[in-house]
Design a protein around this motif. Structure first.
Motif, mmCIF file in Angstrom:
data_model
loop_
_atom_site.group_PDB
_atom_site.id
_atom_site.type_symbol
_atom_site.label_atom_id
_atom_site.label_comp_id
_atom_site.label_asym_id
_atom_site.label_seq_id
_atom_site.Cartn_x
_atom_site.Cartn_y
_atom_site.Cartn_z
ATOM 1 N N THR A 46 108.295 59.997 117.481
ATOM 2 C CA THR A 46 108.718 61.348 117.115
ATOM 3 C C THR A 46 109.327 61.307 115.723
ATOM 4 O O THR A 46 109.816 60.270 115.271
ATOM 5 C CB THR A 46 109.770 61.896 118.097
ATOM 6 O OG1 THR A 46 110.995 61.186 117.930
ATOM 7 C CG2 THR A 46 109.293 61.790 119.539
ATOM 8 N N LYS A 47 109.310 62.424 115.033
ATOM 9 C CA LYS A 47 109.845 62.453 113.675
ATOM 10 C C LYS A 47 111.351 62.266 113.641
ATOM 11 O O LYS A 47 111.924 62.051 112.586
ATOM 12 C CB LYS A 47 109.444 63.744 112.966
ATOM 13 C CG LYS A 47 109.948 64.997 113.614
ATOM 14 C CD LYS A 47 109.418 66.215 112.878
ATOM 15 C CE LYS A 47 109.712 67.482 113.639
ATOM 16 N NZ LYS A 47 109.163 68.652 112.986
ATOM 17 N N GLY A 64 111.858 55.621 109.753
ATOM 18 C CA GLY A 64 111.052 55.621 110.965
ATOM 19 C C GLY A 64 109.977 56.693 110.985
ATOM 20 O O GLY A 64 109.350 56.902 112.011
ATOM 21 N N ILE A 65 109.725 57.373 109.870
ATOM 22 C CA ILE A 65 108.734 58.447 109.830
ATOM 23 C C ILE A 65 107.305 57.907 109.858
ATOM 24 O O ILE A 65 106.375 58.593 110.275
ATOM 25 C CB ILE A 65 108.963 59.355 108.588
ATOM 26 C CG1 ILE A 65 108.172 60.671 108.716
ATOM 27 C CG2 ILE A 65 108.604 58.643 107.309
ATOM 28 C CD1 ILE A 65 108.822 61.678 109.591
ATOM 29 N N ALA A 71 101.028 58.162 114.463
ATOM 30 C CA ALA A 71 100.720 58.742 115.772
ATOM 31 C C ALA A 71 99.973 60.062 115.625
ATOM 32 O O ALA A 71 99.029 60.340 116.380
ATOM 33 C CB ALA A 71 102.001 58.941 116.575
ATOM 34 N N ARG A 72 100.348 60.891 114.658
ATOM 35 C CA ARG A 72 99.671 62.177 114.443
ATOM 36 C C ARG A 72 98.205 61.965 114.059
ATOM 37 O O ARG A 72 97.318 62.651 114.559
ATOM 38 C CB ARG A 72 100.394 62.991 113.363
ATOM 39 C CG ARG A 72 101.783 63.456 113.737
ATOM 40 C CD ARG A 72 101.790 64.436 114.896
ATOM 41 N NE ARG A 72 101.151 65.682 114.548
ATOM 42 C CZ ARG A 72 101.767 66.840 114.467
ATOM 43 N NH1 ARG A 72 103.042 66.926 114.729
ATOM 44 N NH2 ARG A 72 101.093 67.914 114.138
ATOM 45 N N GLY A 79 92.719 59.374 119.782
ATOM 46 C CA GLY A 79 93.169 58.039 120.153
ATOM 47 C C GLY A 79 94.538 58.080 120.801
ATOM 48 O O GLY A 79 95.125 59.149 120.999
ATOM 49 N N LYS A 80 95.038 56.902 121.127
ATOM 50 C CA LYS A 80 96.358 56.771 121.743
ATOM 51 C C LYS A 80 97.133 55.673 121.029
ATOM 52 O O LYS A 80 96.543 54.692 120.574
ATOM 53 C CB LYS A 80 96.239 56.395 123.228
ATOM 54 C CG LYS A 80 95.599 57.452 124.099
ATOM 55 C CD LYS A 80 95.652 57.040 125.555
ATOM 56 C CE LYS A 80 94.346 56.369 125.935
ATOM 57 N NZ LYS A 80 94.246 56.013 127.346
ATOM 58 N N ILE A 81 98.450 55.819 120.965
ATOM 59 C CA ILE A 81 99.316 54.783 120.413
ATOM 60 C C ILE A 81 100.557 54.704 121.282
ATOM 61 O O ILE A 81 101.074 55.732 121.739
ATOM 62 C CB ILE A 81 99.671 55.062 118.926
ATOM 63 C CG1 ILE A 81 100.507 53.916 118.339
ATOM 64 C CG2 ILE A 81 100.353 56.409 118.765
ATOM 65 C CD1 ILE A 81 100.700 53.993 116.830
ATOM 66 N N TRP A 82 101.004 53.482 121.563
ATOM 67 C CA TRP A 82 102.229 53.297 122.339
ATOM 68 C C TRP A 82 102.810 51.928 122.046
ATOM 69 O O TRP A 82 102.184 51.096 121.406
ATOM 70 C CB TRP A 82 101.981 53.512 123.830
ATOM 71 C CG TRP A 82 101.192 52.448 124.534
ATOM 72 C CD1 TRP A 82 101.694 51.386 125.245
ATOM 73 C CD2 TRP A 82 99.769 52.338 124.617
ATOM 74 N NE1 TRP A 82 100.662 50.640 125.751
ATOM 75 C CE2 TRP A 82 99.480 51.195 125.394
ATOM 76 C CE3 TRP A 82 98.711 53.093 124.110
ATOM 77 C CZ2 TRP A 82 98.179 50.794 125.670
ATOM 78 C CZ3 TRP A 82 97.415 52.687 124.387
ATOM 79 C CH2 TRP A 82 97.156 51.552 125.156
ATOM 80 N N ALA A 83 104.035 51.728 122.511
ATOM 81 C CA ALA A 83 104.725 50.452 122.291
ATOM 82 C C ALA A 83 105.354 50.001 123.591
ATOM 83 O O ALA A 83 105.695 50.813 124.456
ATOM 84 C CB ALA A 83 105.797 50.605 121.214
#
Length: 102
Positions: A46-47, A64-65, A71-72, A79-83
């Protein structure tokens, strides 16, 4: 494929892997660094994400931007992004999955 960067005094080992999963291609980037507080993982992309105290000690600039922007773009391309992280001091793995066809 799998690529490894050896440990040095400044950097922990980073392992980058890529593999096809059904109609997606998944890239994972794993490190043995400072890790992520599990409570912070949902807000990473998130922003409003603020780096933790340990990360702030390591880097002089940045808010952290970058993860928010990445992600946007990834989501715009379906697509997908995660940690994932086991916690502070236990490293982290970031995943990106992109469709093989649009």
């Amino acid at each position: 494929g799998k690529s490894q960067i050896p440990k040095t005094e400044q950097f922990s080992q980073i392992v980058i892997q890529g593999k096809k999963i059904n109609s997606f291609y998944q890239i994972s980037i794993k490190d043995e660094g400072i890790g992520i507080n599990p409570e912070e993982v949902p807000s990473l992309f998130t922003k409003y994400f603020e780096r933790g105290e340990q990360a702030q000690k390591l880097y002089a600039t940045g808010r952290g931007i970058g993860l928010f922007i990445a992600a946007r773009f990834i989501k715009a391309l379906n697509g997908k992004i995660w940690a994932e992280s086991r916690g502070i001091g236990k490293g982290a793995t970031f995943y990106v999955e992109m469709p093989l066809t649009t």
